[in-house]
Design an enzyme around this catalytic site. Structure first.
Site, PDB file in Angstrom:
ATOM      1  N   HIS A 238       0.836  -1.203   0.000  1.00  0.00           N
ATOM      2  CA  HIS A 238       0.000   0.000   0.000  1.00  0.00           C
ATOM      3  C   HIS A 238       0.871   1.254   0.000  1.00  0.00           C
ATOM      4  O   HIS A 238       0.702   2.154  -0.841  1.00  0.00           O
ATOM      5  CB  HIS A 238      -0.906  -0.021   1.233  1.00  0.00           C
ATOM      6  CG  HIS A 238      -1.777   1.176   1.380  1.00  0.00           C
ATOM      7  ND1 HIS A 238      -3.109   1.174   1.066  1.00  0.00           N
ATOM      8  CD2 HIS A 238      -1.508   2.446   1.820  1.00  0.00           C
ATOM      9  CE1 HIS A 238      -3.625   2.369   1.281  1.00  0.00           C
ATOM     10  NE2 HIS A 238      -2.674   3.153   1.755  1.00  0.00           N
ATOM     11  N   GLU A 239       1.823   1.323   0.922  1.00  0.00           N
ATOM     12  CA  GLU A 239       2.666   2.512   1.008  1.00  0.00           C
ATOM     13  C   GLU A 239       3.577   2.634  -0.217  1.00  0.00           C
ATOM     14  O   GLU A 239       3.909   3.745  -0.640  1.00  0.00           O
ATOM     15  CB  GLU A 239       3.493   2.491   2.292  1.00  0.00           C
ATOM     16  CG  GLU A 239       2.678   2.485   3.578  1.00  0.00           C
ATOM     17  CD  GLU A 239       1.653   3.612   3.654  1.00  0.00           C
ATOM     18  OE1 GLU A 239       1.874   4.670   3.029  1.00  0.00           O
ATOM     19  OE2 GLU A 239       0.612   3.421   4.323  1.00  0.00           O
TER      20      GLU A 239
ATOM     21  N   HIS B 221       1.939   4.601  -2.863  1.00  0.00           N
ATOM     22  CA  HIS B 221       2.165   6.030  -2.650  1.00  0.00           C
ATOM     23  C   HIS B 221       3.578   6.411  -3.075  1.00  0.00           C
ATOM     24  O   HIS B 221       3.800   7.453  -3.706  1.00  0.00           O
ATOM     25  CB  HIS B 221       1.986   6.378  -1.171  1.00  0.00           C
ATOM     26  CG  HIS B 221       0.574   6.382  -0.702  1.00  0.00           C
ATOM     27  ND1 HIS B 221      -0.412   7.150  -1.271  1.00  0.00           N
ATOM     28  CD2 HIS B 221      -0.027   5.712   0.323  1.00  0.00           C
ATOM     29  CE1 HIS B 221      -1.555   6.964  -0.632  1.00  0.00           C
ATOM     30  NE2 HIS B 221      -1.355   6.094   0.346  1.00  0.00           N
TER      31      HIS B 221
ATOM     32  N   GLU C 260      -4.333   8.143  -3.162  1.00  0.00           N
ATOM     33  CA  GLU C 260      -4.809   6.915  -2.522  1.00  0.00           C
ATOM     34  C   GLU C 260      -5.198   5.865  -3.547  1.00  0.00           C
ATOM     35  O   GLU C 260      -5.092   4.662  -3.287  1.00  0.00           O
ATOM     36  CB  GLU C 260      -5.991   7.232  -1.604  1.00  0.00           C
ATOM     37  CG  GLU C 260      -6.434   6.097  -0.710  1.00  0.00           C
ATOM     38  CD  GLU C 260      -5.395   5.702   0.320  1.00  0.00           C
ATOM     39  OE1 GLU C 260      -5.503   4.588   0.868  1.00  0.00           O
ATOM     40  OE2 GLU C 260      -4.474   6.493   0.588  1.00  0.00           O
TER      41      GLU C 260
END
Length: 501
Positions: free
Chosen positions: A266-267, A270, A296
């Site tokens: 997830h990170e 980003h 996001e």
């Protein structure tokens, strides 16, 4: 950057401000990762003073003079990049100019101290300890909203800090379009999910070093450049783009679960966005994300659509077994896939499945909107939180640590942030659908461990443009249509049907 002197001068002023903001980002990152616990007071002073310096520079008469000259030059040049730079700079300037420097400094210092209080209150399960900070931040953010747009809904103004051009009514409309589908999917699949063996995911014995090595391997294949970034640990996973060549991610590890792998992916979504912005415009508004909803979308796309999908695990499941010998020998891949895609109402947002995650966010959106508008008092939050968790998800926290204190956002005044998670889910489905139409045999490539084609498509279509377009314009340009909430519901329905039916 530009041949026109007025545009070049303004671009350089923008870079100077960008450099100072990078220093602020670094101080904030350090506060969450390496700073000693007793350093909070000193760090609050440093963040407050530097925030005031940046605010004064970004709202000074000299800066405005350079901006006006640049706007005149951009208007006559017809250069779309110059026009985009001036448009975004004007939007930011107009918002900042109306906020007194003393207020900006006070918000920054209060937020820094509040984060430390929140962390201790969460450890102690003591909402009362955090309540005065929350009340003070709420009033400060209301004051900020009144200064920026005196006649507007204060929540809409704060939401605009993260999602320019969006308002609470738009989010509410999208929520109402998707919520019935989510509630129905929870009803249809939660019981089926409970029948799936899943104890192998959270029964302990997951070596932290093995988790870190496995996660890093995935992130490297995603294309994250470790010469321009790093991974650390923190209480709450996050990604901070200090500069385009210094992008720092965090995760957290638990020996009883491999959830850190999905958190890190997830990170990294980003992180890829931050590293994928156009380096030519480093330090200027052009080299920043168009909105946090778009930001996001990148993390949710990688974490859920890719990393919880069958093609991904066709390649990675054998590697997972190598990292954790014996743990998954008796678990076939179909069982594993159902387990990592369980529809399971739970207490913690960051550990929620795809279906219930948006319900968590909807709850927070509604609550913070009511808080900012004064329709709910901060002291009432624990009780209301429990009531709505029962209503939305059928579960209720027994303490505030796993209830109203679980998220860091309100501790630093990020009211208006939560809708970006929901918007990111919607954008992610629409972007991936377009990517699958454009990239030949995308699932086949992912099934071979080849993630570069998707990364490069995202970089070209979404990352490199930066703020050249608004979020709504970017969505329509990339996918050929406005944001369509129904696509997210359809994606979830098809995925769950394939897994369970």
């Amino acid at each position: 950057m530009f041949e026109n002197p007025a545009l070049e001068t303004f671009a350089r002023e923008s870079v100077r401000l960008g450099n100072l903001r990078s220093a602020l980002s670094l101080l904030s990152w350090d506060q969450e990762t390496l700073m000693p616990r007793n350093g909070a007071a000193g760090r609050a002073g440093a963040l407050g003073d530097l925030t005031e310096v940046v605010h004064r520079m970004a709202t000074s008469a000299d800066y405005e003079k350079h901006l006006v000259a640049a706007e005149e030059a951009a208007s006559s040049s017809g250069d779309p990049l110059a026009e985009a730079l001036c448009r975004e700079s004007r939007r930011q300037f107009d918002r900042r100019r109306n906020v007194p420097a003393e207020l900006a400094e006070k918000i920054a210092a209060t937020a820094s101290q509040s984060q430390a209080v929140w962390a201790q209150a969460r450890r102690d399960d003591d909402f009362a300890k955090f309540l005065p900070c929350l009340q003070e931040l709420l009033e400060l953010k209301r004051e900020e909203a009144r200064a920026v747009e005196p006649d507007a809904d204060p929540y809409d103004t704060l939401l605009g800090n993260y999602e320019p051009g969006c308002d609470g009514a738009t989010v509410e409309k999208l929520v109402n379009e998707v919520k019935p589908t989510l509630v129905r999917l929870v009803s249809e699949y939660a019981e089926k999910s409970q029948a799936v063996p899943a104890e192998f995911l959270d029964s302990g014995g997951f070596d932290v070093d093995a988790q870190a090595a496995f996660g890093r391997d995935i992130v490297e294949r995603m294309g994250f450049d470790f010469d321009c970034g790093r991974i650390d640990t923190s209480n709450h996973p996050f990604c901070s783009g200090i500069t385009l060549r210094d992008v720092r991610m965090t995760t957290r590890y638990y020996e009883d679960s491999i959830e850190s792998v999905f958190s890190l992916i997830h990170e990294a979504g980003h992180g890829l966005y931050e590293q994928g912005l156009d380096p030519k415009w480093q330090g200027t508004p052009l080299a920043s994300a168009v909105s946090l909803g778009i930001h996001e979308s990148q993390s949710r796309l990688w974490e859920n659509i890719v990393a919880r999908g069958r093609p991904f695990w066709q390649f990675y499941y054998p590697i997972l077994r190598e990292h954790f010998p014996g743990r998954f020998d008796a678990v076939d891949m179909d069982t594993f896939l159902r387990a990592v895609n369980r529809v399971r109402p739970s207490l913690i947002r960051v550990e929620a499945d795809e279906v219930t995650y948006s319900l968590h966010v909807m709850l927070r959106f509604e609550l913070e909107r009511q808080l900012v508008r004064g329709e709910v008092e901060a002291r009432e939050l624990p009780g209301i939180w429990r009531e709505r968790m029962r209503e939305y998800l059928g579960v209720e926290p027994t303490d505030d640590r796993d209830g109203v204190l679980q998220d860091i956002h309100w501790s630093f005044g990020a009211f208006g942030y939560f809708p970006t998670y929901f918007l990111g889910n919607l954008y992610s489905a629409q972007f991936y659908e377009k990517a699958a139409e454009t990239i030949p045999d995308l699932d086949g490539k992912i099934g071979q461990g080849t993630l570069a084609p998707l990364r490069e498509w995202l970089r070209t279509e979404i990352h490199l443009p930066g703020t050249r377009y608004s979020a709504t314009e970017l969505c329509e340009k990339v996918t050929g249509r406005p944001l369509d909430a129904s696509l997210y519901g359809r994606y979830l329905e098809q995925k769950l049907a394939a897994l369970y039916d």
